[in-house]
Enzyme design. Structure first.
Site, mmCIF file in Angstrom:
data_model
loop_
_atom_site.group_PDB
_atom_site.id
_atom_site.type_symbol
_atom_site.label_atom_id
_atom_site.label_comp_id
_atom_site.label_asym_id
_atom_site.label_seq_id
_atom_site.Cartn_x
_atom_site.Cartn_y
_atom_site.Cartn_z
ATOM 1 N N LYS A 198 0.863 -1.186 0.000
ATOM 2 C CA LYS A 198 0.000 0.000 0.000
ATOM 3 C C LYS A 198 0.892 1.227 0.000
ATOM 4 O O LYS A 198 1.694 1.427 0.906
ATOM 5 C CB LYS A 198 -0.917 -0.002 1.220
ATOM 6 C CG LYS A 198 -1.788 1.253 1.280
ATOM 7 C CD LYS A 198 -2.807 1.186 2.388
ATOM 8 C CE LYS A 198 -3.607 2.479 2.440
ATOM 9 N NZ LYS A 198 -4.618 2.456 3.508
ATOM 10 N N ARG A 208 -10.715 9.932 1.520
ATOM 11 C CA ARG A 208 -10.559 10.668 2.781
ATOM 12 C C ARG A 208 -11.653 11.719 2.927
ATOM 13 O O ARG A 208 -12.094 12.015 4.037
ATOM 14 C CB ARG A 208 -9.151 11.266 2.876
ATOM 15 C CG ARG A 208 -8.089 10.171 2.989
ATOM 16 C CD ARG A 208 -6.666 10.725 3.015
ATOM 17 N NE ARG A 208 -5.692 9.647 2.928
ATOM 18 C CZ ARG A 208 -4.380 9.833 2.838
ATOM 19 N NH1 ARG A 208 -3.880 11.052 2.828
ATOM 20 N NH2 ARG A 208 -3.569 8.798 2.755
ATOM 21 N N LYS A 220 1.388 10.055 5.680
ATOM 22 C CA LYS A 220 1.448 8.634 6.039
ATOM 23 C C LYS A 220 2.725 7.957 5.536
ATOM 24 O O LYS A 220 2.801 6.738 5.450
ATOM 25 C CB LYS A 220 0.188 7.929 5.510
ATOM 26 C CG LYS A 220 -1.117 8.478 6.101
ATOM 27 C CD LYS A 220 -2.330 7.603 5.783
ATOM 28 C CE LYS A 220 -3.585 8.095 6.519
ATOM 29 N NZ LYS A 220 -4.727 7.187 6.339
ATOM 30 N N LYS A 251 -2.205 -1.639 -3.793
ATOM 31 C CA LYS A 251 -3.039 -0.438 -3.759
ATOM 32 C C LYS A 251 -2.176 0.806 -3.816
ATOM 33 O O LYS A 251 -1.184 0.855 -3.089
ATOM 34 C CB LYS A 251 -3.841 -0.456 -2.455
ATOM 35 C CG LYS A 251 -4.677 0.764 -2.221
ATOM 36 C CD LYS A 251 -5.321 0.666 -0.878
ATOM 37 C CE LYS A 251 -6.093 1.930 -0.619
ATOM 38 N NZ LYS A 251 -6.664 1.952 0.698
ATOM 39 N N SER A 277 -10.169 5.368 -4.927
ATOM 40 C CA SER A 277 -11.121 6.473 -5.105
ATOM 41 C C SER A 277 -10.671 7.499 -6.148
ATOM 42 O O SER A 277 -11.478 7.973 -6.939
ATOM 43 C CB SER A 277 -11.343 7.160 -3.752
ATOM 44 O OG SER A 277 -10.125 7.619 -3.201
HETATM 45 C C1 PBG Z 1 -7.366 3.677 5.422
HETATM 46 C C2 PBG Z 1 -7.713 3.373 4.014
HETATM 47 C C3 PBG Z 1 -7.549 4.266 2.942
HETATM 48 C C4 PBG Z 1 -8.107 3.643 1.826
HETATM 49 C C5 PBG Z 1 -8.588 2.390 2.233
HETATM 50 N N1 PBG Z 1 -8.315 2.232 3.594
HETATM 51 C C6 PBG Z 1 -7.024 5.637 2.890
HETATM 52 C C7 PBG Z 1 -5.708 5.964 3.425
HETATM 53 O O1 PBG Z 1 -4.830 5.116 3.606
HETATM 54 O O2 PBG Z 1 -5.533 7.148 3.695
HETATM 55 C C8 PBG Z 1 -8.164 4.286 0.476
HETATM 56 C C9 PBG Z 1 -9.168 3.773 -0.481
HETATM 57 C C10 PBG Z 1 -9.408 4.620 -1.659
HETATM 58 O O3 PBG Z 1 -8.794 5.664 -1.892
HETATM 59 O O4 PBG Z 1 -10.289 4.221 -2.432
HETATM 60 N N2 PBG Z 1 -6.601 2.810 6.126
#
Ligand code: PBG
Length: 327
Positions: A198, A208, A220, A251, A277
């Site tokens: 990720k 978010r 992050k 991801k 997203s």
């Molecule tokens: C949080 C999480 C995130 C997503 C899934 N779980 C956002 C992040 O890490 O800030 C993102 C999913 C998306 O953008 O569709 N742990």
């Protein structure tokens, strides 16, 4: 002219093209991420994700019934938690009467055959907006202390009836810690789909917004991966395998097809991709402007995930795509 090899011969009509087609996407490959809020009869549009909503549990069940009829049999639940329930220790993350656990229970009661995936990470529940606990004086994300909370969250979701846990927090050792806790507590059938690779990505912006979960301070980058790296993804994959993951995930998706490919080549576990997203928002926005053909762009992207080696695709296009695929 004597051109002996003419690849166009295999493309000259739809019948031959269908016979030599190498990759397919089916509704059964898709997981639909869904946003939940508390209350009744709530269906609040998410501005940066046209066609996506924050749904109260009643509407959530209606949405799942539609997905099921279209052949999408797995959903991933993301709760939007009220600010007053958030705190620095993210205690709402393991509240068995909280929104997340209630949503999971409601789905499993209404649709026992639907697989429910629950997220493991603290950001929707913590006042800091981080996936892990934060040291208030240094701002450091505390790895080992976070694992204890993640395990409580995992057991809470397992008790509510979740089928798949998706640790998206990127703490070290979390898959193993959660797996051992599940074994100890007798949840031997709960799957772990690890967010193996990720990345610290710009493509999570709309998500978010949807959960109001952006970090209040900092970013992050000390836990999510550097987008420049790929060897590191393979190292994460090796760890997740030995720690007891059932499925490995990459991801975001479209900018990381190379990572999906490399992971698929190096593991015997199924590989999933998260079409995030921001990727959804880009296609929606460009097609609203009439700049690209929405339906073709959606199916082309999803097919690309499959071609890159993804077995499973988490996508906000699940319903759109299933409709198109059923036509
Ligand atoms: C949080 C999480 C995130 C997503 C899934 N779980 C956002 C992040 O890490 O800030 C993102 C999913 C998306 O953008 O569709 N742990």
């Amino acid at each position: 002219m004597m051109i002996l090899n003419r690849p166009r011969r295999n493309r000259q009509n739809e019948v031959i093209r269908s016979m030599v087609r190498e990759n397919f996407v089916l509704p059964a490959h898709l997981i639909a991420p869904l946003f939940v809020i508390d209350g009744k009869d709530q269906k609040i549009p998410i501005k940066s994700m046209p066609g996506q909503f924050r749904l109260s549990i009643d509407h959530l069940l209606t949405e799942i019934a539609e997905l099921k009829n279209l052949g999408v049999k797995c959903v991933a639940i993301f709760p939007a938690i009220e600010d007053k329930l958030k705190n620095e220790r993210a205690t709402e993350a393991f509240n068995i009467d909280g929104l997340n656990a209630r949503a999971i229970r409601a789905i499993k009661e209404a649709f026992p055959e639907i697989l429910v995936m629950g997220d493991i990470a603290l950001d929707p529940y913590s006042s800091t907006g981080h996936d892990g606990l934060v040291d208030p004086s240094s701002g450091e994300i505390l790895n080992d202390q976070t694992l204890e909370v993640l395990a409580l969250q995992a057991i809470c979701e397992a008790k509510a009836g979740v089928d798949i846990l998706g640790p998206s927090d990127m703490m070290d050792g979390r898959v193993g810690f959660i797996r051992k806790t599940l074994e100890q507590e007798g949840f031997t059938n709960t799957l772990i789909m690890s967010y193996t690779a990720k990345y610290a990505s710009a493509f999570y912006g709309p998500f978010r917004d949807a959960l109001d979960s952006a970090p209040k301070k900092g970013d992050k980058k000390t836990y999510q991966m550097d987008p420049s790296n790929s060897e590191e993804a393979l190292r994460e994959a090796k760890l997740d395998e030995v720690e007891g993951a059932d499925i490995l995930m990459v991801k975001p998706g479209l900018a990381y097809l190379d990572i999906i490919w490399r992971l698929k080549q190096s593991t015997h576990l199924p590989v999933a991709a998260y079409n995030v997203s921001g990727e959804y928002a880009m296609i929606k926005a460009a097609s609203e402007k009439g700049w690209i053909d929405h339906d073709r762009a959606v199916l082309e992207s999803l097919t690309a995930f499959r071609r890159a080696g993804a077995d499973i695709i988490l996508t906000y296009f699940a319903k759109d795509a299933a409709r198109l695929l059923n036509q």
